[in-house]
Design a protein around this motif. Structure first.
Motif, PDB file in Angstrom:
ATOM      1  N   VAL A 138       0.837  -1.203   0.000  1.00 37.52           N
ATOM      2  CA  VAL A 138       0.000   0.000   0.000  1.00 37.52           C
ATOM      3  C   VAL A 138       0.871   1.253   0.000  1.00 37.52           C
ATOM      4  O   VAL A 138       0.527   2.286  -0.577  1.00 37.52           O
ATOM      5  CB  VAL A 138      -0.955  -0.014   1.206  1.00 37.52           C
ATOM      6  N   GLY A 139       2.025   1.149   0.690  1.00 40.32           N
ATOM      7  CA  GLY A 139       2.909   2.305   0.810  1.00 40.32           C
ATOM      8  C   GLY A 139       2.644   3.129   2.048  1.00 40.32           C
ATOM      9  O   GLY A 139       3.014   4.302   2.120  1.00 40.32           O
ATOM     10  N   GLY A 140       2.052   2.530   3.057  1.00 36.26           N
ATOM     11  CA  GLY A 140       1.745   3.234   4.301  1.00 36.26           C
ATOM     12  C   GLY A 140       0.726   2.456   5.091  1.00 36.26           C
ATOM     13  O   GLY A 140       0.411   1.302   4.768  1.00 36.26           O
ATOM     14  N   ARG A 141       0.206   3.088   6.124  1.00 35.76           N
ATOM     15  CA  ARG A 141      -0.769   2.434   7.003  1.00 35.76           C
ATOM     16  C   ARG A 141      -2.132   3.110   6.842  1.00 35.76           C
ATOM     17  O   ARG A 141      -2.702   3.647   7.793  1.00 35.76           O
ATOM     18  CB  ARG A 141      -0.292   2.482   8.454  1.00 35.76           C
ATOM     19  N   ASP A 164      -3.730  -1.906  16.470  1.00 34.61           N
ATOM     20  CA  ASP A 164      -2.629  -1.517  17.346  1.00 34.61           C
ATOM     21  C   ASP A 164      -1.552  -0.731  16.611  1.00 34.61           C
ATOM     22  O   ASP A 164      -0.783   0.009  17.241  1.00 34.61           O
ATOM     23  CB  ASP A 164      -2.017  -2.748  18.010  1.00 34.61           C
ATOM     24  N   LEU A 165      -1.481  -0.886  15.288  1.00 38.27           N
ATOM     25  CA  LEU A 165      -0.503  -0.132  14.511  1.00 38.27           C
ATOM     26  C   LEU A 165      -1.115   1.138  13.923  1.00 38.27           C
ATOM     27  O   LEU A 165      -0.496   1.806  13.094  1.00 38.27           O
ATOM     28  CB  LEU A 165       0.069  -1.001  13.398  1.00 38.27           C
ATOM     29  N   ASN A 166      -2.324   1.440  14.366  1.00 38.35           N
ATOM     30  CA  ASN A 166      -2.984   2.716  14.019  1.00 38.35           C
ATOM     31  C   ASN A 166      -3.185   2.898  12.520  1.00 38.35           C
ATOM     32  O   ASN A 166      -2.978   3.984  11.978  1.00 38.35           O
ATOM     33  CB  ASN A 166      -2.179   3.904  14.595  1.00 38.35           C
ATOM     34  N   TRP A 167      -3.593   1.820  11.865  1.00 43.72           N
ATOM     35  CA  TRP A 167      -3.983   1.966  10.470  1.00 43.72           C
ATOM     36  C   TRP A 167      -5.208   2.877  10.376  1.00 43.72           C
ATOM     37  O   TRP A 167      -6.130   2.781  11.194  1.00 43.72           O
ATOM     38  CB  TRP A 167      -4.312   0.598   9.871  1.00 43.72           C
ATOM     39  N   GLN A 168      -5.208   3.726   9.373  1.00 49.60           N
ATOM     40  CA  GLN A 168      -6.321   4.638   9.148  1.00 49.60           C
ATOM     41  C   GLN A 168      -7.256   4.031   8.104  1.00 49.60           C
ATOM     42  O   GLN A 168      -6.865   3.796   6.960  1.00 49.60           O
ATOM     43  CB  GLN A 168      -5.810   5.999   8.671  1.00 49.60           C
TER      44      GLN A 168
END
Length: 342
Positions: A138-141, A164-168
């Motif tokens: 994806v290139g990010g969270r 827990d990894l704060n994906w938006q």
């Protein structure tokens, strides 16, 4: 190795699922980093992974027990084996489908020093690998909407890593062949703060408008056939390995963890190789994406199909074991080997 010197036999420490879960909960970012480092050590040829062995039962064709032996060197320097059973009828008995143990062996003497409940380790490794792959592709969270097909144990672990990894993300679309399972999963997501959680009526609706799709079914044969499901170029985490027909594989970029391991045992990648006669449709490994030697093409669907490498289980198991041993937790059996083996 704990408990060993020139005069005494080594001890064996038994580590329960509760001991494991206490180290994983609240430390998923660290677990993700262990898996990342494990992939890179494997890619640097600091590992030995024989092919997994599948024990099948003539009278129970849907059940199996798999052995995954492995050695991982470098910073890890650990050997071991995961012995994991999958019996799909178990939920009807009121117990989980999968059970597993992990043995860790000292690399100087060969003696095992840990026997660990491993269903938590296995599910954590699978979810961490998936989310690491998602982040790389994806290139990010960030994923505007997440589709989840198969809402069992592994899907729950993937969700916990995303959380827990704060994906938006602004929404979830859930499908399960047992609608009640998807509804229960949806209530759990909502209770834990997820927004716009919708249980859908078919697989296609879990792809539509989802830029991240997670497949965690128990299917043994492809059941998703329409390559148009990939027209909007999602990232697909194909964790169950056998859901996608070759037409979908050929319509996307494909990444895995280890090509030789993943293209066997009638996985979707294996079926595609049988159709095409080659492996040219595989664009690289996750380690190659992490190091920049392979990359996702903009505007094209990407499928990550990790076979599940035993080196990742023993890497994560060693990380858990070190914490358990430092806390003198678990149950140490100092005379497990004793005089009987002399």
């Amino acid at each position: 190795m704990p408990g060993q010197n020139a005069l005494t036999m080594p001890a064996l420490r038994v580590v329960s699922g509760a001991d494991v879960l206490r180290r994983v909960d609240g430390n998923r970012a660290a677990c993700l980093d262990v898996i990342r480092r494990g992939y890179l050590a494997h890619a640097a040829d600091e590992s030995s992974i024989p092919h997994s062995s599948f024990l099948r039962f003539p009278h129970q064709p849907s059940s199996r027990i798999i052995s995954l032996p492995a050695y991982l060197g470098g910073e890890f320097d650990v050997a071991g084996i995961k012995w994991i059973a999958s019996f799909p009828d178990n939920p009807n008995r009121g117990i989980p489908r999968a059970s597993a143990v992990l043995l860790l062996n000292d690399t100087e003497t060969g003696y095992p020093y840990a026997c660990m409940e491993s269903s938590v380790i296995s599910a954590t490794r699978t979810a961490a690998s998936a989310v690491l792959g998602a982040e790389a592709l994806v290139g990010g969270r960030e994923a505007r909407r997440v589709g989840i097909i198969g809402t069992g144990l592994i899907a729950g672990h993937v969700w916990r890593f995303l959380r827990d990894l704060n994906w938006q993300t602004s929404g979830f679309r859930l499908f399960d062949s047992e609608r009640t399972h998807a509804e229960r999963f949806g209530r759990m997501l909502t209770d834990q703060g997820a927004q716009d959680v919708v249980v859908v009526d078919n697989v296609a609706q879990a792809f539509t408008d989802c830029d991240l799709v997670v497949l965690t079914t128990v299917s043994g044969e492809p059941h998703i056939h329409d390559p148009e499901l990939l027209a909007h170029a999602p990232v697909v985490l194909h964790l169950s390995l056998r859901d996608l027909a070759p037409d979908l594989i050929l319509a996307a970029q494909n990444f895995t963890d280890d090509v030789d391991h993943a293209v066997r045992e009638r996985t979707s990648l294996h079926l595609t190789e049988q159709r095409t006669g080659n492996r040219d449709f595989i664009d690289g490994t996750l380690a190659e994406v992490l190091t920049g030697t392979a990359s996702r093409e903009p505007g094209r669907a990407a499928i990550f199909s990790p076979f599940g490498l035993g080196v990742l289980d023993i890497a994560l198991g060693k990380w858990v074991y070190d914490q358990v041993a430092a806390d003198d937790d678990g149950t140490e059996i100092p005379d497990f080997f004793g005089d009987a083996v002399r």
